[in-house]
Enzyme design. Structure first.
Site, PDB file in Angstrom:
ATOM      1  N   TYR A 148       0.816  -1.220   0.000  1.00 31.29           N
ATOM      2  CA  TYR A 148       0.000   0.000   0.000  1.00 31.29           C
ATOM      3  C   TYR A 148       0.853   1.275   0.000  1.00 31.29           C
ATOM      4  O   TYR A 148       0.345   2.361  -0.225  1.00 31.29           O
ATOM      5  CB  TYR A 148      -0.961   0.032   1.198  1.00 31.29           C
ATOM      6  CG  TYR A 148      -1.978  -1.097   1.210  1.00 31.29           C
ATOM      7  CD1 TYR A 148      -2.131  -1.934   0.113  1.00 31.29           C
ATOM      8  CD2 TYR A 148      -2.781  -1.327   2.319  1.00 31.29           C
ATOM      9  CE1 TYR A 148      -3.044  -2.970   0.120  1.00 31.29           C
ATOM     10  CE2 TYR A 148      -3.704  -2.363   2.328  1.00 31.29           C
ATOM     11  CZ  TYR A 148      -3.833  -3.181   1.232  1.00 31.29           C
ATOM     12  OH  TYR A 148      -4.744  -4.203   1.238  1.00 31.29           O
ATOM     13  N   ASP A 229      -2.684 -18.128   2.727  1.00 29.35           N
ATOM     14  CA  ASP A 229      -3.876 -18.818   2.213  1.00 29.35           C
ATOM     15  C   ASP A 229      -4.378 -19.840   3.227  1.00 29.35           C
ATOM     16  O   ASP A 229      -5.584 -19.977   3.455  1.00 29.35           O
ATOM     17  CB  ASP A 229      -3.607 -19.458   0.837  1.00 29.35           C
ATOM     18  CG  ASP A 229      -2.224 -20.084   0.717  1.00 29.35           C
ATOM     19  OD1 ASP A 229      -1.390 -19.863   1.620  1.00 29.35           O
ATOM     20  OD2 ASP A 229      -1.964 -20.795  -0.265  1.00 29.35           O
ATOM     21  N   ASP A 253      -4.773  -6.651   6.294  1.00 26.26           N
ATOM     22  CA  ASP A 253      -5.992  -5.961   5.889  1.00 26.26           C
ATOM     23  C   ASP A 253      -7.099  -6.983   5.625  1.00 26.26           C
ATOM     24  O   ASP A 253      -8.226  -6.880   6.129  1.00 26.26           O
ATOM     25  CB  ASP A 253      -5.683  -5.150   4.608  1.00 26.26           C
ATOM     26  CG  ASP A 253      -6.798  -4.219   4.213  1.00 26.26           C
ATOM     27  OD1 ASP A 253      -7.750  -4.052   4.993  1.00 26.26           O
ATOM     28  OD2 ASP A 253      -6.725  -3.653   3.104  1.00 26.26           O
ATOM     29  N   ASP A 257     -10.355  -8.350   8.372  1.00 29.67           N
ATOM     30  CA  ASP A 257     -11.768  -8.275   7.998  1.00 29.67           C
ATOM     31  C   ASP A 257     -12.431  -9.641   8.107  1.00 29.67           C
ATOM     32  O   ASP A 257     -13.565  -9.758   8.547  1.00 29.67           O
ATOM     33  CB  ASP A 257     -11.924  -7.745   6.565  1.00 29.67           C
ATOM     34  CG  ASP A 257     -12.130  -6.242   6.548  1.00 29.67           C
ATOM     35  OD1 ASP A 257     -11.797  -5.593   7.562  1.00 29.67           O
ATOM     36  OD2 ASP A 257     -12.612  -5.706   5.528  1.00 29.67           O
TER      37      ASP A 257
END
Ligand code: NAD
Length: 363
Positions: A148, A229, A253, A257
């Site tokens: 980012y 994963d 991130d 969530d």
């Protein structure tokens, strides 16, 4: 010890002002009970700052923020389809303020607890045999490096539009977040799961090497490595296995969530972003929820629990933080719910009433 707490307050946009007002109510109550004083400095960021200053974060606000001991924030942003803020160029939109303040205040460590409260088991989308006994994990995400913040550009290569985003980490960035992760694990159940993609990415291979070096200074903490994963799967298969999940920016991130959905409600999830000192920015994990803003129905608990994290991490006021967390549990046990966590047989209350109830249980 009696303390004067200098708190910068960014109420923000959407439901931000509603939920922060309730967190301040609870902070004032706990300060009153324990003899502390809260001094608040109101700061503008995001859409609220664009409306007044034309940009989402001014240098003056950054200066004021740096003078505070900690920042309590609601959330920023609006509806991208309808809000005029999103007609502006990306660097002037509300979210640009958030990225800038994290960088300016050097907030490199993001903590997001994901706790399944026994009283809210029904909201959890996982099978009961998986969630039996609840779970309590902490995602620790690196916040100022990686993809980012890397170089990006879109160029035409041989007549074809091609986008580049670069993912860079140096060993110092990895070391400081790893140390924070191990420190937090020492205060919890003593386990760190470091999440990477070391089978593919060089940045992950360096991540793994540095985390292993840091682990040598924490012999009491158990370290395990997990590929991202696999971690995404394990979070829904067996969330109880996790204590502190330590990971880089983009993986964190996504995983945070996912972890929040597993607990059932975004309105319950606190978060903290810390730098190398005691300073931190505390905010709910959710966004500004423009769909319910101004209706008085938003759940303020995530922001109230963020305020509790602020007392614990920035002011070392553990008893006071415990008092808030216990008051939240008590309110849930008594059956009070905002609409997002409502279930049959419970009592539905609005934002303000929820704040009153929690403040009322702090004695
Ligand atoms: P959101 O989290 O705002 O909303 C998602 C859903 O969760 C909505 O249905 C909303 O009503 C609900 N919700 C969120 N918080 C709630 C609460 N406290 N109580 C009850 N329900 C709640 O996510 P979004 O809709 O994707 O984003 C809306 C805006 O928020 C966007 O502008 C986005 O950029 C911004 N945003 C800001 C932050 C931040 O300030 N750190 C974080 C995420 C999103």
């Amino acid at each position: 010890m009696i303390m004067k707490l200098n708190i910068g307050v960014i109420k923000g946009d959407g439901i931000g002002p509603e939920i922060v007002t309730e967190a301040m109510k609870v902070l004032d109550k706990v300060a009153g009970v324990y003899g502390h004083t809260c001094n608040y400095t109101q700061l503008l960021m995001g859409g609220a700052s664009i409306n007044v200053n034309g940009i989402p974060l001014t240098d003056e606000t950054i200066l004021q923020a740096k003078k505070s001991d900690a920042i309590l924030m609601g959330s920023i942003g609006g509806d991208a389809k309808t809000s005029p803020w999103y007609q502006l160029e990306p660097s002037k939109r509300p979210e640009a303020g958030l990225l800038k303040i994290r960088k300016e205040l050097n907030l490199f460590a993001n903590l997001r607890p994901a706790i399944l409260y026994d009283e809210l088991k029904g909201a959890c989308p996982l099978k009961e045999e998986i969630t039996e006994g609840g779970f309590d994990l902490m995602i620790m995400r690196e916040l100022t490096g990686g993809l980012y913040f890397g170089k990006r550009q879109t160029v035409e290569e041989d007549g074809v539009l091609t986008a580049h985003d670069s993912l860079t980490y140096n060993e110092n960035e990895i070391r400081r977040i790893a140390k924070r992760g191990f420190d937090i694990a020492m205060k919890r159940r003593g386990k760190v799961t470091s999440v990477d993609k070391a089978n593919v990415l060089d940045s992950s291979r360096l991540w793994r090497k540095v985390v292993e070096e840091v682990a040598k200074d924490y012999p009491e903490v158990t370290l395990e490595h997990m590929l991202v994963d696999n971690c995404a799967m394990q979070l829904v298969k067996d969330p109880k296995q996790f204590d502190v999940v330590l990971t880089e920016n983009m993986f964190g991130d996504i995983l945070s969530d996912e972890a929040s959905m597993v607990t059932g409600s975004i309105g319950m999830l606190a978060s903290a972003s810390l730098n190398e000192t005691k300073f931190g920015l505390y905010e709910p994990s959710g966004g500004s929820a423009p769909d319910i803003a101004g209706k008085g129905i938003a759940n303020p608990i995530a922001t109230i629990l963020s305020a509790a994290m602020m007392l614990r991490f920035s002011f070392d006021l553990d008893k006071e933080a415990d008092a808030i967390e216990q008051a939240v549990e008590k309110v849930l046990k008594e059956g009070f719910r905002t609409i997002d966590i409502m279930s049959e047989g419970k009592t539905q209350v609005g934002t303000e009433k929820m704040g009153d109830l929690i403040a009322g249980y702090i004695e």
